[in-house]
Design a protein around this motif. Structure first.
Motif, PDB file in Angstrom:
ATOM      1  N   ALA A   1       0.525  -1.287   0.526  1.00 26.38           N
ATOM      2  CA  ALA A   1      -0.121   0.049   0.406  1.00 26.38           C
ATOM      3  C   ALA A   1       1.218   1.334  -0.124  1.00 26.38           C
ATOM      4  O   ALA A   1      -0.035   2.160  -0.017  1.00 26.38           O
ATOM      5  CB  ALA A   1      -1.352  -0.041   1.105  1.00 26.38           C
ATOM      6  N   TYR A   2       2.372   1.286  -0.256  1.00 24.63           N
ATOM      7  CA  TYR A   2       2.909   2.843   0.039  1.00 24.63           C
ATOM      8  C   TYR A   2       4.320   2.130  -0.499  1.00 24.63           C
ATOM      9  O   TYR A   2       4.597   0.878  -1.114  1.00 24.63           O
ATOM     10  CB  TYR A   2       2.893   2.409   1.196  1.00 24.63           C
ATOM     11  CG  TYR A   2       3.584   3.980   1.833  1.00 24.63           C
ATOM     12  CD1 TYR A   2       3.125   5.027   1.964  1.00 24.63           C
ATOM     13  CD2 TYR A   2       5.306   4.264   2.289  1.00 24.63           C
ATOM     14  CE1 TYR A   2       3.365   6.597   2.965  1.00 24.63           C
ATOM     15  CE2 TYR A   2       6.062   4.806   2.517  1.00 24.63           C
ATOM     16  CZ  TYR A   2       4.681   6.258   2.720  1.00 24.63           C
ATOM     17  OH  TYR A   2       5.273   7.424   3.476  1.00 24.63           O
ATOM     18  N   ALA A   3       4.983   2.970  -1.478  1.00 20.04           N
ATOM     19  CA  ALA A   3       5.809   3.296  -1.861  1.00 20.04           C
ATOM     20  C   ALA A   3       7.139   4.550  -1.746  1.00 20.04           C
ATOM     21  O   ALA A   3       6.586   5.363  -0.895  1.00 20.04           O
ATOM     22  CB  ALA A   3       5.858   3.292  -3.313  1.00 20.04           C
ATOM     23  N   ARG A   4       8.085   3.877  -2.034  1.00 18.43           N
ATOM     24  CA  ARG A   4       9.581   4.841  -2.000  1.00 18.43           C
ATOM     25  C   ARG A   4      10.364   5.028  -3.093  1.00 18.43           C
ATOM     26  O   ARG A   4      10.198   3.668  -3.837  1.00 18.43           O
ATOM     27  CB  ARG A   4      10.084   4.654  -0.401  1.00 18.43           C
ATOM     28  CG  ARG A   4      11.475   5.463  -0.370  1.00 18.43           C
ATOM     29  CD  ARG A   4      11.980   5.224   0.749  1.00 18.43           C
ATOM     30  NE  ARG A   4      11.100   5.238   2.196  1.00 18.43           N
ATOM     31  CZ  ARG A   4      10.533   6.457   3.314  1.00 18.43           C
ATOM     32  NH1 ARG A   4      11.536   7.532   2.759  1.00 18.43           N
ATOM     33  NH2 ARG A   4       9.789   6.034   3.520  1.00 18.43           N
ATOM     34  N   ALA A   5      10.661   6.401  -3.368  1.00 23.68           N
ATOM     35  CA  ALA A   5      11.590   6.205  -4.905  1.00 23.68           C
ATOM     36  C   ALA A   5      12.323   6.747  -4.568  1.00 23.68           C
ATOM     37  O   ALA A   5      12.382   8.002  -3.730  1.00 23.68           O
ATOM     38  CB  ALA A   5      10.246   6.192  -6.020  1.00 23.68           C
TER      39      ALA A   5
ATOM     40  N   LEU B   1       0.877   3.844  -2.778  1.00 23.31           N
ATOM     41  CA  LEU B   1       0.529   3.357  -4.153  1.00 23.31           C
ATOM     42  C   LEU B   1       0.361   2.126  -3.333  1.00 23.31           C
ATOM     43  O   LEU B   1       1.280   1.340  -3.242  1.00 23.31           O
ATOM     44  CB  LEU B   1       2.380   3.451  -4.820  1.00 23.31           C
ATOM     45  CG  LEU B   1       2.398   3.158  -5.955  1.00 23.31           C
ATOM     46  CD1 LEU B   1       1.198   4.483  -7.023  1.00 23.31           C
ATOM     47  CD2 LEU B   1       3.461   3.742  -6.315  1.00 23.31           C
ATOM     48  N   LEU B   2      -1.334   1.414  -4.027  1.00 19.70           N
ATOM     49  CA  LEU B   2      -1.877   0.415  -4.105  1.00 19.70           C
ATOM     50  C   LEU B   2      -1.036  -0.484  -5.132  1.00 19.70           C
ATOM     51  O   LEU B   2      -1.602  -0.651  -6.606  1.00 19.70           O
ATOM     52  CB  LEU B   2      -3.468   1.043  -4.021  1.00 19.70           C
ATOM     53  CG  LEU B   2      -3.672   2.238  -2.714  1.00 19.70           C
ATOM     54  CD1 LEU B   2      -5.352   2.128  -3.266  1.00 19.70           C
ATOM     55  CD2 LEU B   2      -3.167   1.739  -1.529  1.00 19.70           C
ATOM     56  N   ILE B   3      -0.325  -1.340  -5.054  1.00 18.86           N
ATOM     57  CA  ILE B   3      -0.646  -2.658  -5.250  1.00 18.86           C
ATOM     58  C   ILE B   3      -1.573  -3.367  -6.277  1.00 18.86           C
ATOM     59  O   ILE B   3      -1.315  -3.557  -7.530  1.00 18.86           O
ATOM     60  CB  ILE B   3       0.892  -4.032  -5.074  1.00 18.86           C
ATOM     61  CG1 ILE B   3       1.548  -4.467  -5.511  1.00 18.86           C
ATOM     62  CG2 ILE B   3      -0.150  -5.088  -3.985  1.00 18.86           C
ATOM     63  CD1 ILE B   3       3.102  -3.217  -6.141  1.00 18.86           C
ATOM     64  N   ASP B   4      -2.787  -3.203  -5.121  1.00 17.23           N
ATOM     65  CA  ASP B   4      -4.200  -3.799  -5.955  1.00 17.23           C
ATOM     66  C   ASP B   4      -5.207  -3.375  -6.775  1.00 17.23           C
ATOM     67  O   ASP B   4      -5.629  -3.341  -8.012  1.00 17.23           O
ATOM     68  CB  ASP B   4      -5.067  -3.659  -4.584  1.00 17.23           C
ATOM     69  CG  ASP B   4      -4.743  -5.021  -3.413  1.00 17.23           C
ATOM     70  OD1 ASP B   4      -4.075  -5.500  -3.981  1.00 17.23           O
ATOM     71  OD2 ASP B   4      -5.571  -5.308  -2.792  1.00 17.23           O
TER      72      ASP B   4
ATOM     73  N   LEU C   1      13.646  -2.291  -8.991  1.00 14.97           N
ATOM     74  CA  LEU C   1      12.450  -2.124  -8.471  1.00 14.97           C
ATOM     75  C   LEU C   1      12.278  -3.366  -7.471  1.00 14.97           C
ATOM     76  O   LEU C   1      13.019  -4.420  -7.859  1.00 14.97           O
ATOM     77  CB  LEU C   1      11.479  -1.996  -9.765  1.00 14.97           C
ATOM     78  CG  LEU C   1      12.215  -1.531 -10.755  1.00 14.97           C
ATOM     79  CD1 LEU C   1      10.046  -1.748 -11.131  1.00 14.97           C
ATOM     80  CD2 LEU C   1      10.713  -0.208 -10.170  1.00 14.97           C
ATOM     81  N   SER C   2      12.351  -3.487  -6.657  1.00 16.04           N
ATOM     82  CA  SER C   2      11.665  -4.395  -5.245  1.00 16.04           C
ATOM     83  C   SER C   2      10.576  -4.218  -5.418  1.00 16.04           C
ATOM     84  O   SER C   2       9.470  -3.414  -4.916  1.00 16.04           O
ATOM     85  CB  SER C   2      12.349  -3.265  -3.970  1.00 16.04           C
ATOM     86  OG  SER C   2      11.782  -4.307  -2.726  1.00 16.04           O
ATOM     87  N   LEU C   3      10.084  -5.482  -4.946  1.00 15.44           N
ATOM     88  CA  LEU C   3       7.919  -5.550  -5.013  1.00 15.44           C
ATOM     89  C   LEU C   3       7.639  -7.027  -3.980  1.00 15.44           C
ATOM     90  O   LEU C   3       8.836  -7.806  -3.912  1.00 15.44           O
ATOM     91  CB  LEU C   3       8.044  -6.286  -6.797  1.00 15.44           C
ATOM     92  CG  LEU C   3       7.949  -5.664  -7.202  1.00 15.44           C
ATOM     93  CD1 LEU C   3       7.247  -5.966  -9.184  1.00 15.44           C
ATOM     94  CD2 LEU C   3       6.960  -4.199  -7.361  1.00 15.44           C
ATOM     95  N   PRO C   4       6.871  -6.738  -3.415  1.00 14.41           N
ATOM     96  CA  PRO C   4       6.668  -7.283  -2.728  1.00 14.41           C
ATOM     97  C   PRO C   4       5.698  -9.174  -2.833  1.00 14.41           C
ATOM     98  O   PRO C   4       4.540  -9.390  -2.700  1.00 14.41           O
ATOM     99  CB  PRO C   4       5.478  -6.998  -1.874  1.00 14.41           C
ATOM    100  CG  PRO C   4       4.367  -6.060  -3.084  1.00 14.41           C
ATOM    101  CD  PRO C   4       5.779  -6.015  -4.180  1.00 14.41           C
TER     102      PRO C   4
END
Length: 400
Positions: free
Chosen positions: A84-88, A105-108, A141-144
């Protein structure tokens, strides 16, 4: 020895790792002649990858010249996406943050809107950093979720609807080119968040540890394993998927993956939030659960400790198998009763031989761990000997 260290890329590796930082040291380590070393270094200087700095006195009494990797000749774009959150950020090649942005930033929402929004963020960050888009050498990029590292595609992620098999690198390349003019072929590397957190933390604080394991406990549970300074991903990116190891006597706990008894269904932040809600303290997420913990909720403290014991039972096997020097707990449940539970069960179940040199610690880099790891991943890849030589060859003028 000369054949093993014969190219400019190999000389760069020696300089970057500190194994040889003067011309004479390069000659000694590689066995190459002075003229050959000079030719290779000329290539690296012409590319802007090296700089000369004053060193100490040489044995002849004259000041020596030391060679350094020039971390300012290009930049990396990096982003860490959670559910639900991102950092760039824009970072130089030494990992120094030049500009940074964080927000919801919602991954959904799915890959296309999320990655396009990330492209907007990167465009603003390049402007904020005063960086020419032509200076961008790569994106990390880092993804969950699980990632097939060679392709950068997410593989059957339990918490990322719509992302399975999506061409993440292609979309980021297009979004960046459209918004900033960054080369449409700029390399985009993607990995799982726990892997990159592990890489970032290991390089920043435990560079001397040859076997390092990070466990991220947040919405889910995953591990990043760093062996010999490199992420261990397994045969297709599945290494470290601790959250889906099944526990005995937990067959009623249904996991998001569809199975029953998974560690994540019992001990993740999402699971604990549900358990706390059932006890009358509403919590919708791992972050909400942490709020209750920090407020001194006895139920939250008990649940966190019990969850740590469940995780410690799994980690006893991990520690016995890998024999790491450092086991780091990161994520929403670091610095809580969860770690107490991990320690309690781990030391009970693992053999003393496997734990006698083990440090159990909590995260040092905080919210920037995966961001740091993403930048390290890009730099390591682009300046590895084979890649460096290929890039130098591409820069060379065609013969007349």
């Amino acid at each position: 020895m000369a054949s093993a260290w014969s190219t400019a890329g190999h000389l760069l590796e020696l300089i970057r790792t500190g194994q040889a930082t003067t011309r004479s040291e390069l000659q000694r380590v590689t066995g190459l002649s002075r003229s050959t070393v000079g030719q290779r270094l000329d290539q690296l200087f012409a590319a802007g990858w090296l700089r000369s700095v004053p060193g100490g006195e040489s044995t002849g009494g004259r000041p020596s010249i030391r060679l350094e990797f020039d971390a300012g000749h290009a930049v990396v774009l990096a982003a860490d996406l959670d559910t639900a959150y991102a950092r760039a950020a824009v970072l130089d090649l030494a990992g120094e943050v030049l500009a940074e942005h964080a927000g919801v930033l919602l991954i959904d929402d799915g890959p296309a809107p999320v990655l396009d929004r990330l492209g907007d963020w990167f465009a603003g960050l390049l402007t904020a950093a005063g960086t020419d888009p032509a200076a961008v050498c790569g994106v990390g990029l880092s993804l969950p979720g699980p990632v097939d590292w060679p392709t950068g595609r997410v593989v059957r992620p339990p918490m990322m609807p719509g992302w399975d098999g999506y061409p993440v690198p292609d979309r980021i390349q297009a979004a960046l080119h459209e918004r900033t003019g960054v080369d449409a072929a700029v390399p985009v590397l993607v990995d799982n968040d726990a892997n990159l957190m592990g890489l970032g933390e290991q390089r920043a604080s435990f560079a001397g540890c040859s076997t390092f394991t990070l466990v991220k406990v947040s919405t889910g549970i995953g591990a990043g394993i760093v062996i010999g300074g490199q992420v261990f991903r397994g045969i297709d990116g599945g290494a470290g998927d601790l959250g889906h190891i099944r526990l005995r006597d937990q067959s009623e706990a249904r996991c998001m993956c569809g199975s029953y008894g998974c560690l994540a269904a019992i001990a993740s932040g999402r699971a604990l939030a549900g358990q706390l809600t059932a006890l009358g303290e509403p919590a919708e997420s791992a972050a909400d659960f942490r709020v209750h913990l920090d407020a001194g909720s006895p139920d939250a403290a008990r649940l966190a400790r019990d969850a740590g014991k469940c995780c410690g039972e799994v980690l006893a096997t991990v520690v016995t198998l890998l024999n790491p020097g450092v086991l780091m707990i990161a994520g929403d449940l670091a610095e809580t009763h969860f770690v107490t539970g991990v320690r309690e069960l781990l030391y009970q179940r693992a053999l003393p031989r496997a734990t006698r040199h083990l440090e159990i610690v909590t995260a040092r880099l905080g919210d920037r761990a995966a961001l740091t790891g993403a930048a390290v991943m890009v730099v390591d890849h682009l300046y590895a000997p084979d890649q460096a030589d290929a890039r130098l060859a591409a820069r060379a003028p065609a013969p007349s």
